[in-house]
Scaffold this active site. Sequence first.
Site, PDB file in Angstrom:
ATOM      1  N   GLU A  22      11.594  -6.184   1.496  1.00  0.00           N
ATOM      2  CA  GLU A  22      10.429  -6.108   0.621  1.00  0.00           C
ATOM      3  C   GLU A  22      10.847  -6.448  -0.807  1.00  0.00           C
ATOM      4  O   GLU A  22      11.941  -6.098  -1.250  1.00  0.00           O
ATOM      5  CB  GLU A  22       9.857  -4.687   0.673  1.00  0.00           C
ATOM      6  CG  GLU A  22       8.609  -4.476  -0.156  1.00  0.00           C
ATOM      7  CD  GLU A  22       8.102  -3.048  -0.092  1.00  0.00           C
ATOM      8  OE1 GLU A  22       6.889  -2.842  -0.193  1.00  0.00           O
ATOM      9  OE2 GLU A  22       8.943  -2.124   0.067  1.00  0.00           O
ATOM     10  N   LYS A  54       0.376  -5.796   3.686  1.00  0.00           N
ATOM     11  CA  LYS A  54       0.661  -4.364   3.842  1.00  0.00           C
ATOM     12  C   LYS A  54      -0.621  -3.536   3.815  1.00  0.00           C
ATOM     13  O   LYS A  54      -1.414  -3.615   2.869  1.00  0.00           O
ATOM     14  CB  LYS A  54       1.604  -3.922   2.724  1.00  0.00           C
ATOM     15  CG  LYS A  54       2.158  -2.502   2.856  1.00  0.00           C
ATOM     16  CD  LYS A  54       3.136  -2.248   1.715  1.00  0.00           C
ATOM     17  CE  LYS A  54       3.780  -0.876   1.797  1.00  0.00           C
ATOM     18  NZ  LYS A  54       4.691  -0.662   0.637  1.00  0.00           N
ATOM     19  N   CYS A  89       7.798  -1.467   4.890  1.00  0.00           N
ATOM     20  CA  CYS A  89       8.238  -0.240   4.219  1.00  0.00           C
ATOM     21  C   CYS A  89       7.406   0.997   4.571  1.00  0.00           C
ATOM     22  O   CYS A  89       7.593   1.587   5.634  1.00  0.00           O
ATOM     23  CB  CYS A  89       8.267  -0.469   2.713  1.00  0.00           C
ATOM     24  SG  CYS A  89       9.247   0.758   1.793  1.00  0.00           S
TER      25      CYS A  89
END
Length: 350
Positions: free
Chosen positions: A107, A182, A224
């Site tokens: 990321e 995301k 993440c």
Amino acid sequence: MTLSSGCWASSSGLLTSCCPFFCVLDSGSLDRQYFVHSPGNTFCSVLSASVDAQPRAMAIFSSSWELPLVAVCQVTSTPDKQQNFKTCAELVREAARLGACLAFLPEAFDFVARDPAETLRLSEPLGGNLLGGYTQLARECGLWLSLGGFHERGQDWEQTQKIYNCHVLLDNKGSVVATYRKTHLCDVEIPGQGPMRESNSTIPGPSLESPVSTPAGKIGLAICYDMRFPELSLALAQAGAEILTYPSAFGSVTGPAHWEVLLRARAIETQCYVVAAAQCGRHHEKRASYGHSMVVDPWGTVVARCSEGPGLCLARIDLSYLRQLRQQLPVFQHRRPDLYGSLGHPRSQD
């Protein structure tokens, strides 16, 4: 057991230290190979589970060197986009030289800014110069690239003045084959780590991306903070994923407490490989990341990891082992969605 490049190992099968060259640990008891390479670093490590750590029925691995090899890159991004690209490109070229078919970047591989205003200023659209550089790099090296979290100016940039945290998958010809934005934004306050307000600059993605067939297997894309939501990983596994990816920039407090245990849990419950490329070290005066990039197999064993500092680790993906494990432990056939199909809903407040 055989070792190369001046490495040494303990009797338990743990490669505890090596010189800064490509190293191979070939454990005869497990008949499996693990790799680590860390340019510029003195210490690096790879874990190889001993037979005693697993039931004998599970300790069945392929020894074929023709199994797909993946590389997991660990970097310390800064606000300097040009230098970040140079660092990532060096690791990708090294991964290609070592025979990897797919390289994973973490990321914020493009940059880690000091504040939301700088994040927005440095962001680019998918058709910008930075992604163009990675497209050329994938073609040059002839391998697939998982670009873990790109700060993307979407089509709604003019209206929203906010971006997406976008996981981009490139094939070995440099074509974009998948994008995942995301869906879970990290808005948290952890004592000792500082507040994180991702939503100040970022819009959550609207949907999951179907798993994508690659030379290493079917890959499910995540980023993440998504790893804290098992519903996402289970949905990807049910859709056919064999490898789950969690490119990350974990903090220095949550990292030691949660990083490895979450990744291993996601691997065990989905019976997938988990690949987690991570940011490491101090990015600037306001932020630092935990590092410890790793690969976890479907049994939950950490089969490769990076140590401190930039570098890469490599692991082979054995899909026959994955299929055998799923046959021996058929948890997805035993699920009861009639009892807990609404688990994704917010918890009721008493």
